[in-house]
Design a protein around this motif. Sequence first.
Motif, PDB file in Angstrom:
ATOM      1  N   ARG A  41      64.736  89.410 -13.866  1.00 30.34           N
ATOM      2  CA  ARG A  41      64.768  89.002 -12.458  1.00 30.34           C
ATOM      3  C   ARG A  41      63.388  88.964 -11.805  1.00 30.34           C
ATOM      4  NH1 ARG A  41      68.973  92.939 -12.593  1.00 30.34           N
ATOM      5  NH2 ARG A  41      67.594  94.402 -11.516  1.00 30.34           N
ATOM      6  N   ARG A  42      62.462  89.750 -12.320  1.00 28.28           N
ATOM      7  CA  ARG A  42      61.167  89.938 -11.672  1.00 28.28           C
ATOM      8  C   ARG A  42      60.308  88.667 -11.706  1.00 28.28           C
ATOM      9  NH1 ARG A  42      58.150  94.266 -10.030  1.00 28.28           N
ATOM     10  NH2 ARG A  42      55.899  94.215 -10.387  1.00 28.28           N
ATOM     11  N   HIS A  43      59.770  88.291 -10.545  1.00 27.60           N
ATOM     12  CA  HIS A  43      58.838  87.162 -10.436  1.00 27.60           C
ATOM     13  C   HIS A  43      59.386  85.881 -11.068  1.00 27.60           C
ATOM     14  CE1 HIS A  43      55.369  90.323 -10.112  1.00 27.60           C
ATOM     15  NE2 HIS A  43      55.999  90.157  -8.954  1.00 27.60           N
ATOM     16  N   ARG A  44      60.683  85.693 -10.987  1.00 30.62           N
ATOM     17  CA  ARG A  44      61.289  84.536 -11.647  1.00 30.62           C
ATOM     18  C   ARG A  44      60.882  83.207 -11.005  1.00 30.62           C
ATOM     19  NH1 ARG A  44      65.377  87.319  -8.912  1.00 30.62           N
ATOM     20  NH2 ARG A  44      66.483  86.124  -7.318  1.00 30.62           N
ATOM     21  N   LYS A  45      60.700  83.188  -9.695  1.00 29.44           N
ATOM     22  CA  LYS A  45      60.273  81.947  -9.046  1.00 29.44           C
ATOM     23  C   LYS A  45      58.857  81.593  -9.475  1.00 29.44           C
ATOM     24  CE  LYS A  45      63.138  82.678  -4.933  1.00 29.44           C
ATOM     25  NZ  LYS A  45      63.129  82.856  -3.462  1.00 29.44           N
ATOM     26  N   GLN A  46      58.026  82.587  -9.567  1.00 30.41           N
ATOM     27  CA  GLN A  46      56.629  82.380  -9.948  1.00 30.41           C
ATOM     28  C   GLN A  46      56.516  81.827 -11.364  1.00 30.41           C
ATOM     29  OE1 GLN A  46      54.090  85.827  -9.327  1.00 30.41           O
ATOM     30  NE2 GLN A  46      52.744  85.211 -10.991  1.00 30.41           N
ATOM     31  N   ILE A  47      57.268  82.384 -12.293  1.00 25.58           N
ATOM     32  CA  ILE A  47      57.134  81.946 -13.681  1.00 25.58           C
ATOM     33  C   ILE A  47      57.630  80.515 -13.858  1.00 25.58           C
ATOM     34  CG2 ILE A  47      59.363  82.768 -14.549  1.00 25.58           C
ATOM     35  CD1 ILE A  47      57.924  83.615 -17.113  1.00 25.58           C
ATOM     36  N   LEU A  48      58.641  80.117 -13.103  1.00 21.16           N
ATOM     37  CA  LEU A  48      59.129  78.749 -13.235  1.00 21.16           C
ATOM     38  C   LEU A  48      58.038  77.767 -12.811  1.00 21.16           C
ATOM     39  CD1 LEU A  48      61.396  76.817 -13.934  1.00 21.16           C
ATOM     40  CD2 LEU A  48      62.209  77.001 -11.579  1.00 21.16           C
ATOM     41  N   THR A  49      57.389  78.045 -11.705  1.00 20.41           N
ATOM     42  CA  THR A  49      56.296  77.182 -11.248  1.00 20.41           C
ATOM     43  C   THR A  49      55.157  77.170 -12.256  1.00 20.41           C
ATOM     44  OG1 THR A  49      56.851  77.624  -8.938  1.00 20.41           O
ATOM     45  CG2 THR A  49      54.650  76.756  -9.383  1.00 20.41           C
ATOM     46  N   GLN A  50      54.847  78.330 -12.838  1.00 25.80           N
ATOM     47  CA  GLN A  50      53.777  78.408 -13.837  1.00 25.80           C
ATOM     48  C   GLN A  50      54.098  77.572 -15.071  1.00 25.80           C
ATOM     49  OE1 GLN A  50      53.667  82.643 -14.402  1.00 25.80           O
ATOM     50  NE2 GLN A  50      52.002  82.950 -12.939  1.00 25.80           N
ATOM     51  N   VAL A  51      55.349  77.621 -15.512  1.00 26.45           N
ATOM     52  CA  VAL A  51      55.757  76.834 -16.676  1.00 26.45           C
ATOM     53  C   VAL A  51      55.688  75.341 -16.351  1.00 26.45           C
ATOM     54  CG1 VAL A  51      57.727  76.227 -18.143  1.00 26.45           C
ATOM     55  CG2 VAL A  51      57.140  78.624 -17.767  1.00 26.45           C
ATOM     56  N   GLU A  52      56.125  74.970 -15.155  1.00 27.28           N
ATOM     57  CA  GLU A  52      56.028  73.566 -14.752  1.00 27.28           C
ATOM     58  C   GLU A  52      54.571  73.111 -14.737  1.00 27.28           C
ATOM     59  OE1 GLU A  52      59.968  73.042 -11.911  1.00 27.28           O
ATOM     60  OE2 GLU A  52      58.103  73.768 -11.022  1.00 27.28           O
ATOM     61  N   ASP A  53      53.700  73.948 -14.181  1.00 24.18           N
ATOM     62  CA  ASP A  53      52.273  73.593 -14.132  1.00 24.18           C
ATOM     63  C   ASP A  53      51.696  73.436 -15.539  1.00 24.18           C
ATOM     64  OD1 ASP A  53      52.344  73.682 -11.376  1.00 24.18           O
ATOM     65  OD2 ASP A  53      51.456  75.677 -11.211  1.00 24.18           O
ATOM     66  N   ARG A  54      52.140  74.291 -16.448  1.00 27.91           N
ATOM     67  CA  ARG A  54      51.629  74.208 -17.821  1.00 27.91           C
ATOM     68  C   ARG A  54      52.090  72.913 -18.487  1.00 27.91           C
ATOM     69  NH1 ARG A  54      52.096  78.318 -22.962  1.00 27.91           N
ATOM     70  NH2 ARG A  54      50.429  77.331 -24.102  1.00 27.91           N
ATOM     71  N   LEU A  55      53.337  72.540 -18.248  1.00 26.18           N
ATOM     72  CA  LEU A  55      53.856  71.299 -18.826  1.00 26.18           C
ATOM     73  C   LEU A  55      53.174  70.079 -18.206  1.00 26.18           C
ATOM     74  CD1 LEU A  55      57.624  72.271 -19.006  1.00 26.18           C
ATOM     75  CD2 LEU A  55      56.148  71.758 -20.956  1.00 26.18           C
ATOM     76  N   VAL A  56      52.847  70.172 -16.930  1.00 28.76           N
ATOM     77  CA  VAL A  56      52.099  69.091 -16.285  1.00 28.76           C
ATOM     78  C   VAL A  56      50.715  68.976 -16.915  1.00 28.76           C
ATOM     79  CG1 VAL A  56      50.988  68.356 -14.138  1.00 28.76           C
ATOM     80  CG2 VAL A  56      53.344  69.195 -14.093  1.00 28.76           C
ATOM     81  N   ALA A  57      50.040  70.111 -17.089  1.00 29.25           N
ATOM     82  CA  ALA A  57      48.699  70.119 -17.679  1.00 29.25           C
ATOM     83  C   ALA A  57      48.708  69.581 -19.108  1.00 29.25           C
ATOM     84  CB  ALA A  57      48.128  71.535 -17.652  1.00 29.25           C
ATOM     85  N   GLY A  72      71.294  85.691  -3.187  1.00 31.54           N
ATOM     86  CA  GLY A  72      70.182  86.343  -2.517  1.00 31.54           C
ATOM     87  C   GLY A  72      69.916  87.735  -3.000  1.00 31.54           C
ATOM     88  N   MET A  73      70.501  88.121  -4.141  1.00 32.23           N
ATOM     89  CA  MET A  73      70.303  89.464  -4.669  1.00 32.23           C
ATOM     90  C   MET A  73      69.435  89.399  -5.914  1.00 32.23           C
ATOM     91  SD  MET A  73      74.274  90.632  -4.443  1.00 32.23           S
ATOM     92  CE  MET A  73      73.986  92.158  -5.353  1.00 32.23           C
ATOM     93  N   GLY A  74      68.974  90.546  -6.378  1.00 31.44           N
ATOM     94  CA  GLY A  74      68.381  90.638  -7.701  1.00 31.44           C
ATOM     95  C   GLY A  74      66.892  90.454  -7.790  1.00 31.44           C
ATOM     96  N   GLY A  75      66.132  90.702  -6.743  1.00 37.29           N
ATOM     97  CA  GLY A  75      64.684  90.652  -6.862  1.00 37.29           C
ATOM     98  C   GLY A  75      64.100  89.344  -6.410  1.00 37.29           C
ATOM     99  N   SER A  76      62.825  89.153  -6.722  1.00 35.24           N
ATOM    100  CA  SER A  76      62.129  87.958  -6.248  1.00 35.24           C
ATOM    101  C   SER A  76      61.423  87.250  -7.392  1.00 35.24           C
ATOM    102  CB  SER A  76      61.111  88.354  -5.175  1.00 35.24           C
ATOM    103  OG  SER A  76      60.172  89.255  -5.687  1.00 35.24           O
TER     104      SER A  76
END
Length: 212
Positions: A83-99, A208-212
């Motif tokens: 659950r931790r930093h799940r929004k952040q990692i998705l954006t990071q993976v997208e950025d990596r695939l874009v790069a 809305g549960m389970g961390g950010s």
Amino acid sequence: MNDDLACHLYLLAHDDAAEGPYNRSRTQLLVRAAALIDLAARGRLVENGGTVTVSGTEPTGDPVLDGVLRDAAGGHGWKHLVRRHRKQILTQVEDRLVAAGLLGVKVPRTPFGTRRLTVTDRAVPAALRTRVSAVLHADGPVREVPVADAALLALAAAGGIHSVVTRQDQKTFRARIDACTGCLAALAPGLEKAVRALPTTMIAAQGGMGGS
């Protein structure tokens, strides 16, 4: 990207019509779980008494995985780390695939708009779907299936990515999917449990549960 489980999972979850993941909230958790499995398979995350610990100090060379390793340094359980930093990692993976040139970006027209992402080479996710389908329909023992392929099948099924594992597949090949999910216990028993719990975790996250 040949050995990048998180990126492979993202490409499986990408929906051409949506110009992004089939379900962004669910894909955040699936990508995060894929990164954890990747690190466990590399021997960088191990389970001690239900707590995840980091093995080794060298960076992986992958900024996404290195970020997950930093998160794991606090001594948490697998479900917490999914659950931790799940929004952040998705954006990071997208950025990596874009790069890497595997995703193209359409910049939003307004500051509050959502960027739209398109797969530049549809043969890449098609090949991944073929790999997962081969595992699903194979008759051979699951122990002979590469961990990465078994994990992709387990995650696609747990996340309800119906373009990869249809509802009928879920019923027809229930035992096969269960066996592939069970393979994760060889990496860490708690990791297998965390993947099996993903459907419930997804419901909680969308509420809305389970961390950010």
